[in-house]
Write a protein that holds these residues in place. Structure first.
Motif, mmCIF file in Angstrom:
data_model
loop_
_atom_site.group_PDB
_atom_site.id
_atom_site.type_symbol
_atom_site.label_atom_id
_atom_site.label_comp_id
_atom_site.label_asym_id
_atom_site.label_seq_id
_atom_site.Cartn_x
_atom_site.Cartn_y
_atom_site.Cartn_z
ATOM 1 N N LEU A 343 0.830 -1.213 0.000
ATOM 2 C CA LEU A 343 0.000 0.000 0.000
ATOM 3 C C LEU A 343 0.857 1.252 0.000
ATOM 4 N N SER A 344 1.850 1.271 -0.864
ATOM 5 C CA SER A 344 2.773 2.401 -0.900
ATOM 6 C C SER A 344 3.182 2.702 -2.336
ATOM 7 N N PHE A 345 3.625 3.931 -2.538
ATOM 8 C CA PHE A 345 4.131 4.319 -3.850
ATOM 9 C C PHE A 345 5.378 3.510 -4.187
ATOM 10 N N ASP A 346 6.249 3.317 -3.210
ATOM 11 C CA ASP A 346 7.476 2.559 -3.449
ATOM 12 C C ASP A 346 7.176 1.149 -3.938
ATOM 13 N N ASP A 347 6.189 0.506 -3.320
ATOM 14 C CA ASP A 347 5.844 -0.866 -3.691
ATOM 15 C C ASP A 347 5.241 -0.917 -5.093
#
Length: 364
Positions: A343-347
């Motif tokens: 649930l992240s931009f990085d992921d």
């Protein structure tokens, strides 16, 4: 790949960090009184109406925006960062230990010094010995890692009670995500829980015959396994909300009180800028770091910046209560270790694989 791009980003972030240096603290912890009543919007307009201030904010904001955009466009693979990330993954099993230390130590300190989570919400240990024993007991059992999930549940209830007694406890809101993470992770290792579980679950041990709870712990470990992947989300979002609260409500919404910090520590002598620039720069930087953490964007970098902010605060403000910030130090360390998680931009964004054998990895 051109490695000058991330260097440019780092320089821009460092500039913002220096602008927000020791002012990045819990303002209530180091000031007496609310300061002059100032309209927050009028104050911001007044500060930015100064051409020099406006230029500094404009250039800094443009530099960070362009630098990040260029970095995301190029997405360079830097061997040093790849190796560092691989090493940090190996530390993941130590995250419960980090969080237990960062929560247990300040709880012990709160019990001995007589305050409810936040140093501004005090009680008299002489007239409230039960509260003192409760905080010291919670702290030491977490340090030992004994009955960790039960203790953290009690800690959450205690925080809710303290918040109902005095809303000022909201200043220590970082305890909530730390408790929730430990509720999922348990004591981890090294901990008394892990040690006793290993003994109790081994056939033929005397302790295994008399321990009534090791089966329950085994059950809870299995139940919480599917939620462990979301611990990075809980910790980084909790840190992000804390940063936004500090930046928005402690500085931007109360500029009069924040100006007291600048005056008290003569921060304009450290960096010769307008006092209003200190307040606005600190508030906006903290909000930016908070939003970056919440969205999980370059998360390990944001955790490293937050660690620098905490450290410079402690050295820059000599009477700042160190114990009150240990939890945030521990959370920053945990986020730096775990990365953004799901649930992240990085992921979602990732970086290109270095070879056909490597999967896409987090962009942080």
């Amino acid at each position: 790949m051109d490695t000058r791009v991330p260097s440019f980003v780092g320089t821009a972030v460092l500039a913002l960090t220096l602008l927000s240096r020791p002012a990045a603290a819990h303002v209530d912890y180091v000031t007496d009184g609310p300061g002059e009543a100032l309209d927050a919007v009028a104050f911001a307009i007044s500060v930015l109406s100064n051409p020099v201030n406006a230029a500094v904010f404009g250039v800094s904001g443009a530099a960070v925006t362009v630098g990040l955009a260029a970095y995301l466009w190029v997405r360079p693979t830097i061997a040093d960062i790849v190796i560092l990330r691989d090493v940090l993954v190996g530390y993941a099993d130590l995250v419960p230990w980090m969080l237990r230390l960062s929560v247990g130590l300040p709880l012990v300190g709160a019990g001995f010094q007589g305050y409810l989570f936040a140093p501004t919400v005090t009680f008299d240990p002489a007239t409230s010995p039960a509260v003192r024993i409760l905080f010291i007991g919670l702290g030491f059992t977490l340090l030992f890692g004994l009955a960790t999930r039960i203790v953290t549940a009690v800690g959450l209830v205690t925080y809710g009670w303290a918040l109902s007694v005095d809303f000022g406890v909201i200043l220590a809101m970082e305890y909530v995500p730390a408790f929730l993470a430990l509720l999922i992770l348990g004591g981890g290792r090294p901990s008394a829980d892990h040690m006793l579980q290993q003994v109790a679950s081994t056939d033929g041990t005397y302790y295994g015959r008399i321990d009534p709870v090791h089966h329950l712990k085994g059950f809870l470990d299995s139940v919480t396994t599917s939620y462990r992947a979301y611990v990075p989300v809980i910790v980084r979002v909790g840190m992000g909300v804390t940063f936004i609260y500090l930046g928005l409500f402690q500085k931007l919404a109360e500029p009069g009180q924040a100006l007291l910090v600048v005056e008290k520590y003569d921060l304009t002598a450290v960096v010769p800028v307008d006092p209003g620039m200190w307040v606005l720069g600190a508030g906006l930087t903290e909000m930016l770091v908070g939003l970056v953490l919440i969205f999980g964007f370059m998360t390990r970098g944001a955790a490293a910046v937050s660690f620098v902010l905490f450290t410079t605060t402690l050295f820059g403000l000599p009477d700042d209560p160190v114990l009150a910030h240990i939890t945030l130090f521990g959370m920053a360390s945990a986020v730096f270790t775990m990365g953004a998680g799901p649930l992240s931009f990085d992921d979602w964004f990732g970086r290109p694989a270095q070879s056909d054998r490597e999967t896409v990895v987090s962009a942080d």
